[in-house]
Write a protein that holds these residues in place. Structure first.
Motif: not given
Length: 477
Positions: A136-157
């Motif tokens: 949703g964030f990626q497609n909301f504004d195609p001009d924004l360059k989302i190059a990576g993701v950091i995951l917060n509050r991971i519960g387990s491997e």
């Protein structure tokens, strides 16, 4: 011009931006990179953590207070000097001053400086759905360059594996790191946000600890690669903006000395505001309302910025020698400019959250009363109701306010309001601040880079005071 850079933004407020960004900045600095930090929006406190982590002054990129050209100037003034530029976003990546356009948002700034974005996602209690959120964030504004993701509050491997597979499969964006749930990564805060780093204590150790913990789950090499793959800035564009920075500097101007309140109680200043004053001929001389018994010698003006005077209210009230000297200087014509916490300090008293009053400097004939809810927050346009040391009558300047106190004029006193504020959030006009000749104090936080004429006028008023002071000294001799 090649400027390695990336922005760390979030899906929403409270996602962990400042903690994670500060840890990443510190980790990169420890790895030997010269990191230039930035903060989107008008925040004062987050940049102090950036500065502690990197050793470089963090700068604010605010596309509502500053125009787009000035944002680019601020960025290009400092970024080329570093190995890598790291920008911390504000709120959610698309949140700005409007619900329909991206003005003032992290996305707006990222597109202005053509900066790839690393998106922090709080994935607590979700797995495959995280991919839908990122898409949703990626497609909301195609001009924004989302190059990576950091995951917060991971519960387990297993949780990490599920979320990573989903995002990388459906969004084709790499997951470059994660932070575990209950990792204990939290910075201390109070009613206006994080505790400023000028208060010291264990904060330096906490920032160093953050770097150590952050690096365990985040691939800093991939972040550096994202930064290095950022688009080049055309040389002619860089030359234009960098050249424009020096055009307003008058190297032949007679210098003035401006005392600037700087200690644990007063620390809210924009680095580019201070440099704007210096470019107009000001030497900034720090003094401490908490610890100094007297003002610096031969100053020609005072600048008392924002901070937390309500936290140090008892110590401030006990330093009566300095407050008496400040009041005397103001009554004798020295230009005194105060913002928010500075207004509170210049008032006759501050009334704390429990209703106890503490005497202050007394240049502003009123009491600042602490409330248990926000009194003012957000962007404002301030119209000067009369000539003052920053602006002529009728001039409008953009700024912001964030305060839990209100000013109550003293009974039977002459109280002249400084501004008519148009609040961006609610749009209703309100009166604010106090003005009396050489005294200007209000809840508005100004950014001198937004309008260099404000700095020009303040320095000129200080220079006029200096000339009168020197003339008087000559006559007496």
């Amino acid at each position: 011009m090649k400027i390695p850079r990336f922005m760390i933004a979030g899906t929403h407020s409270g996602v962990g931006k400042t903690t994670i960004t500060t840890g990443i900045m510190a980790a990169l600095a420890e790895a030997g990179f010269n990191v230039q930090p930035y903060k989107v929006g008008p925040d004062y406190i987050d940049p102090t953590y950036h500065t502690m982590a990197t050793g470089n002054k963090s700068r604010n990129l605010d596309a509502w207070i500053l125009d787009e050209d000035t944002v680019k100037k601020v960025f290009l003034k400092s970024a080329p000097k570093a190995d890598i530029a790291v920008v911390e976003g504000v709120m959610g990546v698309f949140d700005g001053s409007s619900g329909t356009v991206d003005l003032g948002s992290s996305a707006h700034i990222a597109k202005l400086i053509d900066c790839p974005v690393v998106l922090i996602v709080d994935v607590r209690s979700m797995a495959r759905s995280a991919a839908a959120l990122v898409a949703g964030f990626q497609n909301f504004d195609p001009d924004l360059k989302i190059a990576g993701v950091i995951l917060n509050r991971i519960g387990s491997e297993r949780h990490l594996k599920l979320v990573t597979e989903a995002i990388e499969t459906y969004c084709s964006i790499p997951v470059v790191g994660h932070v575990k749930k209950n990792a204990g990564l939290e910075l201390p805060s109070r009613h206006l946000g994080l505790v400023p780093t000028v208060e010291g204590g264990d904060l330096p150790k906490m920032v160093k600890s953050l770097a150590g913990q952050i690096i365990e789950g985040i691939d800093t090499e991939r972040l550096v690669n994202i930064a290095r793959n950022a688009a080049e800035i055309p040389d002619e564009t860089a030359a234009y903006y960098i050249g424009a920075l020096s055009s307003g500097i008058d190297h032949g101007r007679q210098n003035v000395r401006i005392g600037i309140a700087l200690d644990e109680a007063f620390s809210f200043y924009y680095q580019d505001s201070l440099e704007a004053l210096e470019s107009k001929g000001a030497e900034l001389v720090p003094f401490s309302p908490l610890h100094d018994q007297a003002l610096p010698g031969e100053i020609d003006g005072m600048y008392i910025g924002g901070g937390f005077p309500e936290i140090f209210i008892q110590e401030l009230s006990q330093n009566s020698p300095l407050m008496k000297e400040i009041k005397l200087a103001g009554t004798q014509g020295m230009p005194v400019f105060a913002e928010c916490g500075g207004l509170m300090y210049l008032s006759r008293e501050i009334v704390d959250f429990d209703g106890n009053g503490y005497q202050m400097a007394g240049l502003v004939p009123g009491s600042c009363i602490m409330e248990k809810k926000l009194v003012g927050m957000g962007y404002v346009e301030a119209e000067s109701l009369s000539d003052n040391i920053l602006a002529p009558k009728g001039k409008k300047a953009r700024g912001h306010e964030f305060h839990y106190s209100r000013i109550e004029p003293s009974k039977n006193s002459y109280f002249k309001y400084a501004y008519r504020l148009q609040r961006n959030r609610y749009r209703e006009p309100v009166l604010d601040g106090y003005v009396d000749g050489n005294i200007l104090a209000s809840y508005v936080h100004h950014h001198f880079a937004s309008d260099p004429e404000l700095a020009e006028r303040f320095v000129q008023n200080c220079n006029n005071f200096k000339k009168n002071r020197l003339r008087k000294c000559s006559d007496e001799n």
